[in-house]
Design a protein around this motif. Structure first.
Motif, PDB file in Angstrom:
ATOM      1  N   THR A  62       0.905  -1.077  -0.072  1.00 49.73           N
ATOM      2  CA  THR A  62      -0.066   0.070  -0.046  1.00 49.73           C
ATOM      3  C   THR A  62       0.840   1.258   0.078  1.00 49.73           C
ATOM      4  O   THR A  62       2.076   1.232   0.220  1.00 49.73           O
ATOM      5  CB  THR A  62      -0.686   0.084   1.127  1.00 49.73           C
ATOM      6  OG1 THR A  62      -0.032   0.298   2.361  1.00 49.73           O
ATOM      7  CG2 THR A  62      -1.840  -1.035   1.485  1.00 49.73           C
ATOM      8  N   GLU A  63       0.243   2.071  -0.402  1.00 48.32           N
ATOM      9  CA  GLU A  63       1.031   3.471  -0.099  1.00 48.32           C
ATOM     10  C   GLU A  63       1.785   3.702   1.263  1.00 48.32           C
ATOM     11  O   GLU A  63       2.857   4.257   1.253  1.00 48.32           O
ATOM     12  CB  GLU A  63       0.126   4.857  -0.641  1.00 48.32           C
ATOM     13  CG  GLU A  63       0.834   6.089  -0.605  1.00 48.32           C
ATOM     14  CD  GLU A  63       1.738   6.144  -2.143  1.00 48.32           C
ATOM     15  OE1 GLU A  63       2.759   7.178  -1.878  1.00 48.32           O
ATOM     16  OE2 GLU A  63       1.700   5.407  -2.891  1.00 48.32           O
ATOM     17  N   LYS A  64       0.945   3.463   2.319  1.00 52.47           N
ATOM     18  CA  LYS A  64       1.264   3.682   3.482  1.00 52.47           C
ATOM     19  C   LYS A  64       2.366   2.891   3.837  1.00 52.47           C
ATOM     20  O   LYS A  64       3.285   2.957   4.450  1.00 52.47           O
ATOM     21  CB  LYS A  64       0.173   3.412   4.624  1.00 52.47           C
ATOM     22  CG  LYS A  64       0.726   3.739   6.033  1.00 52.47           C
ATOM     23  CD  LYS A  64      -0.582   3.538   6.904  1.00 52.47           C
ATOM     24  CE  LYS A  64      -0.008   3.663   8.410  1.00 52.47           C
ATOM     25  NZ  LYS A  64      -1.203   3.520   9.331  1.00 52.47           N
ATOM     26  N   GLN A  65       2.324   1.577   3.444  1.00 53.65           N
ATOM     27  CA  GLN A  65       3.766   0.739   3.692  1.00 53.65           C
ATOM     28  C   GLN A  65       4.961   1.100   3.011  1.00 53.65           C
ATOM     29  O   GLN A  65       5.961   0.805   3.376  1.00 53.65           O
ATOM     30  CB  GLN A  65       3.099  -0.663   3.172  1.00 53.65           C
ATOM     31  CG  GLN A  65       2.164  -1.551   3.962  1.00 53.65           C
ATOM     32  CD  GLN A  65       1.771  -2.923   3.355  1.00 53.65           C
ATOM     33  OE1 GLN A  65       1.364  -2.921   2.184  1.00 53.65           O
ATOM     34  NE2 GLN A  65       1.248  -3.709   4.434  1.00 53.65           N
ATOM     35  N   LYS A  67       5.694   4.254   2.127  1.00 56.54           N
ATOM     36  CA  LYS A  67       6.158   5.212   2.769  1.00 56.54           C
ATOM     37  C   LYS A  67       6.804   4.878   4.013  1.00 56.54           C
ATOM     38  O   LYS A  67       7.828   5.246   4.522  1.00 56.54           O
ATOM     39  CB  LYS A  67       4.959   6.569   2.873  1.00 56.54           C
ATOM     40  CG  LYS A  67       4.398   6.925   1.614  1.00 56.54           C
ATOM     41  CD  LYS A  67       5.589   7.532   1.096  1.00 56.54           C
ATOM     42  CE  LYS A  67       5.167   8.179  -0.388  1.00 56.54           C
ATOM     43  NZ  LYS A  67       6.215   8.393  -1.300  1.00 56.54           N
ATOM     44  N   ASN A  68       6.236   4.133   4.867  1.00 58.75           N
ATOM     45  CA  ASN A  68       6.746   3.619   6.014  1.00 58.75           C
ATOM     46  C   ASN A  68       8.417   3.097   5.942  1.00 58.75           C
ATOM     47  O   ASN A  68       9.065   3.136   6.663  1.00 58.75           O
ATOM     48  CB  ASN A  68       5.895   2.720   6.670  1.00 58.75           C
ATOM     49  CG  ASN A  68       4.550   3.316   7.407  1.00 58.75           C
ATOM     50  OD1 ASN A  68       4.647   4.457   7.604  1.00 58.75           O
ATOM     51  ND2 ASN A  68       3.827   2.448   7.851  1.00 58.75           N
TER      52      ASN A  68
END
Length: 171
Positions: A62-65, A67-68
């Motif tokens: 995902t985008e969040k994964q 970026k993390n």
């Protein structure tokens, strides 16, 4: 004069935002994580082309994964340790645009380093001094970063090649 100095103190950090994360400049539409057997320095790019049987698991991030992971790898405190010479990566991430590879990150926790398509400025912030005339970048992951990467990979459900962090790099 005092106002100008104060202005510059606040402006300089704003101007450098994004420069510490070279992956932000990539144009991509998909990011895929890979768990694979990278013995002998096998990078994910060649593994996909020539040795698909060494890939154990894949996951669209995902985008969040994404970026993390970028936050972990581009932090100014992410590096500063030594590296080993093995480089047998077992975790990689590929950025794709229209099914074409536009960026890669190959990680080996055993040797404590990564090989990425983009130059990560944080890898050159700390130096290991050998003598007054010679030093080199301390581009190995810090203890904290090793733990963060380990937990990140484990959180994705990738555990086949994930050995416990018990080397001198983790003490």
């Amino acid at each position: 004069m005092k106002k100008a100095i104060t202005f510059l103190i606040f402006l300089i950090p704003i101007l450098t935002i994004g420069q510490s994360n070279p992956f932000e400049k990539l144009k991509y539409d998909k990011v895929v994580a890979y768990e694979y057997q990278g013995e002998g320095g096998l990078l994910i790019e060649r593994c996909l082309d020539e040795e698909n049987d060494k890939i154990n698991k894949t996951l669209n991030l995902t985008e969040k994964q994404t970026k993390n992971l970028e936050i972990i790898l581009t932090s100014e405190k992410a590096y500063g340790n030594t590296t080993m010479s093995c480089f047998d990566p077992h975790f990689a991430v590929i950025y794709y645009l229209k099914e074409k590879v536009v960026g890669t990150i190959n990680i080996c926790l055993d040797c404590n380093y990564l090989i990425a398509s983009e130059k990560i400025p944080a890898t050159e912030l700390k130096m290991i001094k050998i003598s007054d005339d010679y030093s080199y970048p301390a581009k190995g992951f810090s203890k904290k970063t090793r733990k963060e990467i380990y937990e990140y990979i484990k959180g994705l459900g990738f555990t086949k090649y994930l050995r416990p962090l018990t080397s001198y790099l983790d003490e």
